[in-house]
Motif scaffolding. Sequence first.
Motif, PDB file in Angstrom:
ATOM      1  N   MET A 457      58.640  73.250  13.564  1.00  0.00           N
ATOM      2  CA  MET A 457      56.855  73.323  13.781  1.00  0.00           C
ATOM      3  C   MET A 457      55.655  72.834  13.069  1.00  0.00           C
ATOM      4  N   ASP A 458      56.296  72.494  12.566  1.00  0.00           N
ATOM      5  CA  ASP A 458      55.447  72.328  10.746  1.00  0.00           C
ATOM      6  C   ASP A 458      54.939  71.601  11.103  1.00  0.00           C
ATOM      7  N   GLY A 459      53.641  71.219  10.685  1.00  0.00           N
ATOM      8  CA  GLY A 459      52.899  69.941  10.750  1.00  0.00           C
ATOM      9  C   GLY A 459      52.524  69.175  11.442  1.00  0.00           C
ATOM     10  N   VAL A 460      53.030  69.720  12.960  1.00  0.00           N
ATOM     11  CA  VAL A 460      53.192  69.366  14.072  1.00  0.00           C
ATOM     12  C   VAL A 460      52.203  69.337  14.987  1.00  0.00           C
ATOM     13  N   ILE A 461      50.878  68.188  15.543  1.00  0.00           N
ATOM     14  CA  ILE A 461      50.314  68.554  16.210  1.00  0.00           C
ATOM     15  C   ILE A 461      50.237  68.232  17.822  1.00  0.00           C
ATOM     16  N   SER A 462      49.368  68.328  18.999  1.00  0.00           N
ATOM     17  CA  SER A 462      49.806  67.356  20.495  1.00  0.00           C
ATOM     18  C   SER A 462      48.774  67.345  20.682  1.00  0.00           C
ATOM     19  N   MET A 463      48.359  66.217  21.350  1.00  0.00           N
ATOM     20  CA  MET A 463      47.781  66.140  22.040  1.00  0.00           C
ATOM     21  C   MET A 463      47.413  65.423  23.325  1.00  0.00           C
ATOM     22  N   GLN A 464      46.586  65.604  23.947  1.00  0.00           N
ATOM     23  CA  GLN A 464      47.177  64.459  25.671  1.00  0.00           C
ATOM     24  C   GLN A 464      46.467  63.941  26.567  1.00  0.00           C
ATOM     25  N   LEU A 465      47.299  62.919  27.079  1.00  0.00           N
ATOM     26  CA  LEU A 465      46.000  61.895  27.990  1.00  0.00           C
ATOM     27  C   LEU A 465      44.445  62.589  28.225  1.00  0.00           C
ATOM     28  N   PRO A 466      43.784  62.011  28.037  1.00  0.00           N
ATOM     29  CA  PRO A 466      42.035  62.020  28.555  1.00  0.00           C
ATOM     30  C   PRO A 466      42.828  61.821  30.260  1.00  0.00           C
ATOM     31  N   ASP A 467      41.567  62.557  30.976  1.00  0.00           N
ATOM     32  CA  ASP A 467      41.613  62.367  32.490  1.00  0.00           C
ATOM     33  C   ASP A 467      41.344  60.609  32.984  1.00  0.00           C
ATOM     34  N   ASN A 468      41.483  60.181  33.669  1.00  0.00           N
ATOM     35  CA  ASN A 468      41.573  58.996  34.122  1.00  0.00           C
ATOM     36  C   ASN A 468      41.219  57.876  33.419  1.00  0.00           C
ATOM     37  N   LEU A 482      51.455  55.728  13.828  1.00  0.00           N
ATOM     38  CA  LEU A 482      52.834  55.008  12.943  1.00  0.00           C
ATOM     39  C   LEU A 482      52.461  54.018  11.490  1.00  0.00           C
ATOM     40  N   GLY A 483      51.025  53.955  11.697  1.00  0.00           N
ATOM     41  CA  GLY A 483      50.701  53.019  10.957  1.00  0.00           C
ATOM     42  C   GLY A 483      50.463  53.660   9.534  1.00  0.00           C
ATOM     43  N   ASN A 484      50.028  55.255   9.097  1.00  0.00           N
ATOM     44  CA  ASN A 484      50.009  55.483   8.205  1.00  0.00           C
ATOM     45  C   ASN A 484      51.137  56.043   7.869  1.00  0.00           C
ATOM     46  N   PRO A 485      50.888  56.233   6.421  1.00  0.00           N
ATOM     47  CA  PRO A 485      52.289  56.575   5.826  1.00  0.00           C
ATOM     48  C   PRO A 485      51.838  58.439   5.714  1.00  0.00           C
ATOM     49  N   GLN A 486      50.956  58.843   6.194  1.00  0.00           N
ATOM     50  CA  GLN A 486      50.932  59.986   6.328  1.00  0.00           C
ATOM     51  C   GLN A 486      51.279  61.226   7.294  1.00  0.00           C
ATOM     52  N   ILE A 487      51.982  60.263   8.005  1.00  0.00           N
ATOM     53  CA  ILE A 487      51.941  60.448   9.353  1.00  0.00           C
ATOM     54  C   ILE A 487      53.481  60.056   9.673  1.00  0.00           C
ATOM     55  N   GLU A 488      55.127  60.864   9.266  1.00  0.00           N
ATOM     56  CA  GLU A 488      56.316  60.616   9.242  1.00  0.00           C
ATOM     57  C   GLU A 488      56.441  60.451  10.721  1.00  0.00           C
ATOM     58  N   HIS A 489      56.286  60.926  12.043  1.00  0.00           N
ATOM     59  CA  HIS A 489      57.276  60.540  13.285  1.00  0.00           C
ATOM     60  C   HIS A 489      55.594  60.517  14.326  1.00  0.00           C
ATOM     61  N   ALA A 490      56.155  60.158  15.336  1.00  0.00           N
ATOM     62  CA  ALA A 490      55.313  60.694  16.592  1.00  0.00           C
ATOM     63  C   ALA A 490      55.853  59.890  17.503  1.00  0.00           C
ATOM     64  N   GLY A 491      55.789  61.235  18.880  1.00  0.00           N
ATOM     65  CA  GLY A 491      57.228  60.666  19.788  1.00  0.00           C
ATOM     66  C   GLY A 491      56.400  61.672  21.771  1.00  0.00           C
ATOM     67  N   LEU A 492      56.446  61.391  22.444  1.00  0.00           N
ATOM     68  CA  LEU A 492      55.910  61.323  23.770  1.00  0.00           C
ATOM     69  C   LEU A 492      56.763  62.310  24.671  1.00  0.00           C
ATOM     70  N   ASP A 623      50.147  67.897   2.353  1.00  0.00           N
ATOM     71  CA  ASP A 623      49.178  69.007   2.906  1.00  0.00           C
ATOM     72  C   ASP A 623      47.742  68.885   3.107  1.00  0.00           C
ATOM     73  N   ASP A 624      48.159  67.040   3.000  1.00  0.00           N
ATOM     74  CA  ASP A 624      46.652  67.222   3.197  1.00  0.00           C
ATOM     75  C   ASP A 624      46.242  66.838   4.634  1.00  0.00           C
ATOM     76  N   SER A 625      46.364  67.653   5.436  1.00  0.00           N
ATOM     77  CA  SER A 625      46.172  67.564   6.801  1.00  0.00           C
ATOM     78  C   SER A 625      44.619  67.084   7.283  1.00  0.00           C
ATOM     79  N   GLY A 626      44.029  67.273   6.498  1.00  0.00           N
ATOM     80  CA  GLY A 626      42.411  67.143   6.723  1.00  0.00           C
ATOM     81  C   GLY A 626      42.169  65.494   6.823  1.00  0.00           C
ATOM     82  N   ASN A 627      42.641  64.942   6.302  1.00  0.00           N
ATOM     83  CA  ASN A 627      42.569  63.369   6.557  1.00  0.00           C
ATOM     84  C   ASN A 627      43.048  62.786   6.860  1.00  0.00           C
TER      85      ASN A 627
END
Length: 790
Positions: A457-468, A482-492, A623-627
Amino acid sequence: MFKSLLKNAFRNITNKFGYSFLNILGMTLGIASALFLILYVTDELSFDKYHEHADRIYRVQSHITETDDEFTWIVAQIPFGPQVKEDYPEVESMTRLFNFQRALFKNGDIEFTEENVYYADSTFFDIFTYRVLEGSTDGALDRPNSMVLTHTMADRYFSGETAVGKTLKVGEEIYTIYAVIEDVPKNSHVLFDGLVSRNSLPAQMGSWGNFGVFTYLLLKPGEDPAVFQEKLKEMYDRYMASIFESIGISVEYELMKVTDIHLHSDNGGEPQPTGSIQYVLIFSIVAFFLLLIATLNYISLATARSAKRAKEISIRKVIGSRRSLLITQFLAESSMLTLFSLVLSIGLLMILLPQLNLLSGKDFSLDVLGRPVAILSLIGIMLLVGILGGIYPALYLSRFSPVIVMKGVTQSGTSRGVFRKVLTVIQFTISAVMIASTLVVINQLNYMQNKEQGWNMDGVISMQLPDNEPISKMRLLKEQLLGNPQIEHAGLTNTRIGNGSGKVIFQMETSNGLEPRGINFAVVDQDFVETLGIQMVEGRDFSLDFIGDTLTGVVVNQTLAQRLNWEEPIGKRVQLGDGGQIMAQVIGVMKDYHQTGMYNEVESLMLVYRLDNPILYVKMAGDDSGNTLDFIGEKWEEIFPGKPFEYSFLEDDFMEQFSNDRNRRTVFAGFTILIIVIACLGLFGLASYTTERRAREVGIRKVFGASIARILRMITWEFLLLIMISFAISIPAAWFLMRDWLQDFVYRYKMGPVIFLWTILLILLPTVITVSYQSYKAATANPADTIHEE
């Protein structure tokens, strides 16, 4: 006479300030703590009892038995409610709650995302009771697209103006408001902000093969729920056997009284976090212990002053005071002390209530102190501590003989000394049990929080599809991130990790060919496993290099492979049903991970591959999660303009399941510390009494050459012996109690000797400090003074 008693009582309390301070401090801490726990327990026991027909409302649960598994769902099929009302005259009314998907509600420019809205049958307010603020609930949910709001939701959109007759828009649907009710009380097993008429949905929806709606029955007065539950078994043959019997599945309905849900339900999927009847019993016992120890303290401290008050009592007797009058005098003193403590404890509780609410997860306001339960508790505390606590010292002190006392002979007696020692053993037995129990509770919670989850779970965030919004936009967002080097992986995925999953009957390959099995499943894309750090133990993960994975590939966990006795899982057949019958095969076995949380066993799980899903997990690097979050927010705004960027850290989502137990742990630990403090105040009193009683003996020993260290050992050993006795009683008691408590957890902390070593240390340390202080005073006193006084 009454005025004189009060005056003398007040004089005695104020003249001996140190003694009175210890008593009042112990009583104030004990009463304030016990009062809060009484309020906590009462609130836990009050869930859903505010409904007018609460004693006749039952929720229908479905107990499902398969050939190799069984489980209980807190929902029923959509047709069940209307059918049971039609078939059985025992049912006065029925209603259902359907999930209303998370949606954006609008009133002109005012818009909010709502997550606590349900579809409900028009009979909802015939069963459940809520105070109406605007309009009328009679027929409010009869019409399609009609709606009832709570006060808070109405205020969000209409800012205090009349809401009835106005509308809210969700996508292209427009809902008309027919009533506004009070906010749903917090002591409810289900909370909602709004209800939409079930008639807004298609009339023919759902079958006897699909479960998914909360169903409530209002039984007629006098009906026996157990007898009626037995009758419901007939419904399987009548409506479900044609669907389930051939595949070896049976369904039985269970009725749970709505007032029992909060404390007695141990099923997953509850709409609100549940409580625990065990904790209610534990906190009730703790409240009693707090009052008991405060009472025992008063007895110890009162009898400790016996030698100092002996001459006062004797003089009163000589000048004509009857024993009954002396008893009344001492009871007046104990009652006045208790009254002072009550007033201070109420003030202390008022000051600390916000902090206590934060720790316990409750939402008490100051008006809770005016409730009948609080008033009755205060009266009960006054009687218990003031009268019962004062009766023994009153009887003991009033028995002194003037002749013997005037001769300078004390009347402590062996039996009285034994009684005080028994009080001390009781106090520290309780304290030791509480300490050991608290340490087990803390370690159990830490064990579950730190146990290997099977995912990272380290450094992992989740987002949900907005309605409509089209689901394909989530894949677009993923690709851009995934074009940003600060993002290692993304899965749906279609299911939040750790929050359970759907369950469907699949045809699974067994030694007897394809057989139906109820299997938990989640839909994921090719990067989900890698994003969450789930380990593959055999075969491979989904891959874009294998285009057939989208139709014919599945990944299973170890538990599923073991359940079906697959020695070689790779290549085993699974029949899927995406509009047709598709024969898939197992391409990989993943290590078990906790999809259903830490309070449940790992269940058999199968992952199915689809490119488009509504939930996106993103693993950030460094560690630069803010940016990185700023970057994600910008991309979100590009793809979903005008939709709020909402995300949560997976670690926070994971820890949320422990929130109730963390609150209870904090409350339990806090009151355990208070019990120790109050017990030490009693020990201080007994130590004071002992050193006073043995002052002449200590003086004579010093005259004959005894060192201070020897005298300290002599006095301290007497108390250490009492503590050792309390350990001999408390440690086995705590072990048995907590062993039974731990049985309710699937994953249990293993109790060891370290827990009890810490218990001994945490008892001995304050004991030695408390007793050593009084012992040192006695050991360093001038022998001439003590012998002369005697």
